[in-house]
Design an enzyme around this catalytic site. Structure first.
Site, mmCIF file in Angstrom:
data_model
loop_
_atom_site.group_PDB
_atom_site.id
_atom_site.type_symbol
_atom_site.label_atom_id
_atom_site.label_comp_id
_atom_site.label_asym_id
_atom_site.label_seq_id
_atom_site.Cartn_x
_atom_site.Cartn_y
_atom_site.Cartn_z
ATOM 1 N N GLU A 171 1.072 0.033 -4.894
ATOM 2 C CA GLU A 171 0.332 1.264 -5.138
ATOM 3 C C GLU A 171 1.344 2.389 -5.002
ATOM 4 O OE1 GLU A 171 -3.440 3.811 -3.349
ATOM 5 O OE2 GLU A 171 -2.126 2.695 -2.003
ATOM 6 N N ASP A 191 0.826 -1.202 0.000
ATOM 7 C CA ASP A 191 0.000 0.000 0.000
ATOM 8 C C ASP A 191 0.862 1.255 0.000
ATOM 9 O OD1 ASP A 191 -2.594 1.478 0.535
ATOM 10 O OD2 ASP A 191 -1.466 2.025 2.334
#
Length: 600
Positions: free
Chosen positions: A292, A259
């Site tokens: 990400e 993330d």
């Protein structure tokens, strides 16, 4: 940064045999540490070099314990393998070898076969609830499920990005053995399992590291969540690298999605993480690493990482489908069609281009294969970060969304679905937490203030109508109903099933070695994109997301893989691409020129 030295301790409680456990806590700001067992024993840990406290003692699996810091505060183990309930409860000693694996020959799937289904474990009923969906998803054509973060968070309702104990699966979802059973069962259905991990911050509630290990953080750099994690320290790096290896080796996850790596201040940590994983995982296994990354660092995808979630592609498609240009969609307001063409031919839209803040963003990505980019029409962020959690089928014309779905599932990029996409789920996916007191109030007001930049919520009174993240009703409203009964829902599911069959049979076998040939803008919302596949054939997608007819040149001697709506082929032969239409064709052809070739 050098790799760990032989005398570096492993964080947490590590079982040495059936009756003995070694406890190791990195606590450089503590003077005294003891482990308090549920047997009533209090055992001092022995101070070691570099701020470590360690003890080896008789302690079987299932023992509950806490650490006592300086006789002042009792804390959970930051590397707890399981919690006996919430974060304020005791940690539990776990035997990593207790689970009897059934599908021991599973070695994963090649990345190019990935069709990813992102889901939230809590809204589907915990690990056992997710397991009940595996056969359905495999039958649909999904090849991998991706679990939103599982790290123990405060309370029993959370997206997972507020986790504070990264090694402990969330207790309200089930036990470590139930998680392993889920993964084992997924492998039995031919499904890979990806875990979303958060290595850029700890949640705001239940993190005691500042009390005894300030070295986890650096005050000279900050992220949106506070002081940045200090990856310059060997102990901190190993805490997260060992965590990644635990998920991959002990739980047998098939991949990790990292993330918001743009919030990790030490990029060489990411390189070391990937290198350590590739070194220690059996080379016969297919293990996927994706990120990400708002910085669009193509260089990360050249070494160690398989792909990046392509927010650029989503954002351009979202603007074309909905007309929304608020907030970050403003970067895609002026030339969304040209940006979609750049995405299809080169991967990233922003490759050093200037964004709405006047800053260059991204690196050139046209040299990367299409499989380096995960494409999606929506995910947890793109639904849940809307004030009311609306799904795309509630915002876009049905025919246009169907055409975009064809692009998603039949392009050479890696497709990602969010739970409920496949049957146009009626339920929203809202932002939910289970904080209490002052923190709950700050989260509630912070959530509502996020939408000041959106015209629909400029009025404070309208912002007060945004659901309270801490209300149990907000979580309950986000549970997708799996009873698919409406005709339009059945039609959507049939479309997904049919398209994924085409992908599996006609596209996936040809994907290794694929590269983009270019994309042409036909008109507003209309593009024609081409890729040469590994066997020399050319995949072509002609797409019109607008409500206007556009002129077009048909492909000669092409085999039609899919057309929407029906009989598009005849109109294309007349040079017409009708509103909300798409044609997918496959042909043997010479390499076509790269039409979209500009660089920032």
């Amino acid at each position: 940064m050098s790799s760990r030295t032989p005398d570096t301790w492993t964080h947490g409680a590590v079982m040495l045999d059936a009756e003995h456990t070694r406890f190791a806590l990195w606590a450089p700001d503590a003077f005294f540490v003891s482990v308090e067992l549920d047997t009533g024993d209090s055992i001092p840990l022995l101070p070691q070099a570099d701020g470590w406290f360690v003890i080896q003692t008789r302690c079987p699996a299932g023992t509950r314990y806490r650490y006592n810091i300086d006789g002042e505060v009792e804390v959970p183990d930051p590397a707890s393998r399981a919690q006996a309930g919430d974060i304020d409860r005791q940690s539990v000693v776990v035997d990593p070898h207790a689970y009897p694996w059934r599908h021991t020959r599973w070695s994963g799937r090649p990345w190019y076969e990935a069709v990813i289904y992102e889901l939230h474990v809590g809204t589907l009923g915990g690990f056992e609830g997710v397991e009940q969906q595996l056969a359905r998803l495999a039958g649909l054509g999904v090849t991998a499920i991706e679990l939103m973060p599982l790290a123990q968070f405060p309370g029993d309702r959370n997206w997972g990005y507020d986790g504070v104990l990264p090694y402990a699966p969330q207790a309200s979802y089930g036990t470590p053995e139930q998680l392993k059973h889920l993964i084992d069962s997924a492998h039995g259905h031919g499904l890979s399992v990806i875990l979303d991990v958060v290595y850029n911050h700890f949640g705001p509630d239940g993190n005691y590291l500042h009390r005894y290990a300030k070295g986890f953080f650096r005050e000279d750099k900050h992220t949106p969540w506070g002081a940045a994690i200090d990856f310059r320290r060997r102990e901190v790096r190993d805490f997260f690298i060992d965590n990644a290896l635990m998920w991959l080796l002990e739980y047998r996850f098939d991949g990790l999605r990292l993330d918001a790596v743009h919030a990790i201040e030490d990029p060489d940590f990411l390189q070391e993480l990937a290198a350590r994983i590739r070194e220690q995982v059996d080379p016969t296994r297919h293990v996927w690493l994706t990120v990400e990354n708002e910085h669009n660092q193509a260089s990360l995808l050249e070494h160690g990482y398989d792909a990046q979630w392509n927010d650029d592609g989503h954002n351009a498609l979202h603007v074309l489908l909905t007309g929304e240009t608020d907030a970050y969609y403003a970067d895609y307001a002026e030339q969304p069609t040209e940006q979609l063409a750049r995405c299809l031919s080169q991967g990233f839209v922003f490759q050093g281009h200037i964004n709405r803040h006047g800053q260059p963003r991204g690196e050139p990505s046209g040299h990367l294969p299409p499989s380096a980019f995960v494409l999606f029409l929506q995910n947890h962020d793109q639904i849940g970060n809307r004030a009311l959690g609306e799904r795309l089928h509630q915002l876009a014309p049905t025919q246009a969304l169907q055409a975009a779905t064809v692009l998603l599932l039949l392009s050479p990029m890696i497709p990602l679905l969010f739970m409920g996409d496949e049957f146009s789920a009626r339920q929203p996916f809202l932002f939910f937490t289970s904080h209490h007191g002052e923190l709950a109030e700050r989260v509630r007001e912070g959530r509502r203030n996020e939408f000041k930049a959106f015209r629909a919520f400029a009025d404070p009174e309208k912002r007060r109508a945004i659901p309270d993240p801490n209300a149990a009703s907000t979580f309950e409203a986000s549970r997708p109903s799996l009873q698919v009964q409406q005709p339009e829902q059945l039609d959507t599911e049939a479309l997904y099933r049919h398209l994924l069959k085409i992908r599996r049979e006609d596209i996936v076998p040809r994907l290794p070695g694929a590269h983009a040939l270019g994309a042409e803008v036909l008109g507003h919302g209309a593009v024609s994109a081409r890729w040469q596949l590994g066997d020399g054939s050319v995949l072509r997608i002609d797409l019109n997301l607008s409500d206007q007819t556009v002129e077009h040149t048909s492909a000669e001697d092409a085999r039609i893989l899919f057309e929407h709506p029906e009989q598009v082929t005849g109109l294309l032969q007349k040079g017409i691409l009708t509103p909300y239409s798409v044609l997918v064709s496959l042909t043997q052809a010479t390499i076509l020129p790269n039409i979209i070739g500009e660089r920032p």
